[in-house]
Write a protein that holds these residues in place. Structure first.
Motif, PDB file in Angstrom:
ATOM      1  N   ARG A  65      41.040  60.586  44.963  1.00 38.08           N
ATOM      2  CA  ARG A  65      41.208  62.028  44.725  1.00 38.08           C
ATOM      3  C   ARG A  65      40.865  62.389  43.282  1.00 38.08           C
ATOM      4  N   SER A  66      41.362  61.601  42.344  1.00 40.96           N
ATOM      5  CA  SER A  66      41.149  61.881  40.933  1.00 40.96           C
ATOM      6  C   SER A  66      39.665  61.836  40.565  1.00 40.96           C
ATOM      7  N   ARG A  69      37.280  64.124  43.440  1.00 40.48           N
ATOM      8  CA  ARG A  69      37.582  65.538  43.588  1.00 40.48           C
ATOM      9  C   ARG A  69      37.779  66.210  42.232  1.00 40.48           C
ATOM     10  N   ARG A  70      38.702  65.670  41.415  1.00 39.84           N
ATOM     11  CA  ARG A  70      39.000  66.328  40.138  1.00 39.84           C
ATOM     12  C   ARG A  70      37.887  66.125  39.114  1.00 39.84           C
ATOM     13  N   GLU A  75      37.357  69.926  41.375  1.00 40.36           N
ATOM     14  CA  GLU A  75      38.275  70.597  42.290  1.00 40.36           C
ATOM     15  C   GLU A  75      39.670  70.656  41.683  1.00 40.36           C
ATOM     16  N   ASP A  76      40.379  71.698  41.993  1.00 38.61           N
ATOM     17  CA  ASP A  76      41.767  71.830  41.560  1.00 38.61           C
ATOM     18  C   ASP A  76      42.646  71.135  42.602  1.00 38.61           C
ATOM     19  N   ALA A  77      42.610  69.817  42.582  1.00 34.70           N
ATOM     20  CA  ALA A  77      43.334  69.001  43.564  1.00 34.70           C
ATOM     21  C   ALA A  77      44.485  68.299  42.851  1.00 34.70           C
ATOM     22  N   GLY A 128      33.649  68.116  36.478  1.00 34.61           N
ATOM     23  CA  GLY A 128      34.960  68.114  35.851  1.00 34.61           C
ATOM     24  C   GLY A 128      35.047  67.057  34.763  1.00 34.61           C
ATOM     25  N   LEU A 131      41.144  63.832  32.957  1.00 32.65           N
ATOM     26  CA  LEU A 131      42.340  64.551  32.516  1.00 32.65           C
ATOM     27  C   LEU A 131      42.805  64.118  31.122  1.00 32.65           C
TER      28      LEU A 131
END
Length: 170
Positions: A65-66, A69-70, A75-77, A128, A131
């Protein structure tokens, strides 16, 4: 059911090779979990560790997911299992956590990852950012990192599975 894993062809092009090895390692983790009960999948490797096969699957759902998607698709997942208060929530299992849910979530993240990756070339830079570091990555780096991540955790899965029932194999 026996999970069939095939190594990519030794003469495959780069993308086919990277995707093939990533799928091989995804299937290896599924194979290490095959045929076990929920209780066995929640069995920790050795005290005081909380590392379990189900926890590894939940963790890899978070990792898929990280990165796909992110980072790749911006994506804002949000997180699935962890929180700000429990950064290792993917590994912290309760008696109510089930293999059925963990496996379904992991497979859904893998399908999302495949869909997002299909939109990018190997040299394309992620939409993206990571983080913590704020960096952007090309898809080639993400594939290589994911292969490394699965390979490392599949080594953990080997030892946990051997502890549970003595089953061994690569």
């Amino acid at each position: 059911m026996t999970t069939e894993r095939l190594e990519p062809a030794p003469t495959a092009d780069e993308r086919t090779m990277l995707e093939g090895w990533l799928d091989y390692h995804r299937l290896t983790l599924a194979w290490k979990c095959e045929g076990l009960t929920d209780a066995e999948l929640r069995t920790a490797s050795v005290e005081p560790s909380e590392l379990t096969l189900m926890g590894l699957v939940r963790h890899m759902a978070e990792v898929e997911r990280s990165w796909f998607r992110r980072v790749l698709a911006a994506e804002d997942a949000g997180p699935i299992y962890f929180t700000e208060e429990d950064r290792d929530g993917d590994f912290h299992l309760s008696e109510t956590d089930t293999w059925e849910e963990a496996y379904a979530t992991w497979q859904a993240e893998i399908e999302s990852a495949r869909g997002n990756a299909a939109r990018f070339g190997l040299d394309d830079i992620s939409e993206g950012k990571h983080l913590r570091t704020g960096q952007r990555f090309n898809l080639r780096w993400i594939y290589t990192h994911m292969i490394e991540e699965y390979a490392r955790h599949n080594g953990h899965a080997d030892m946990i599975r051997e502890r549970i029932d003595g089953a061994i194999g690569d």
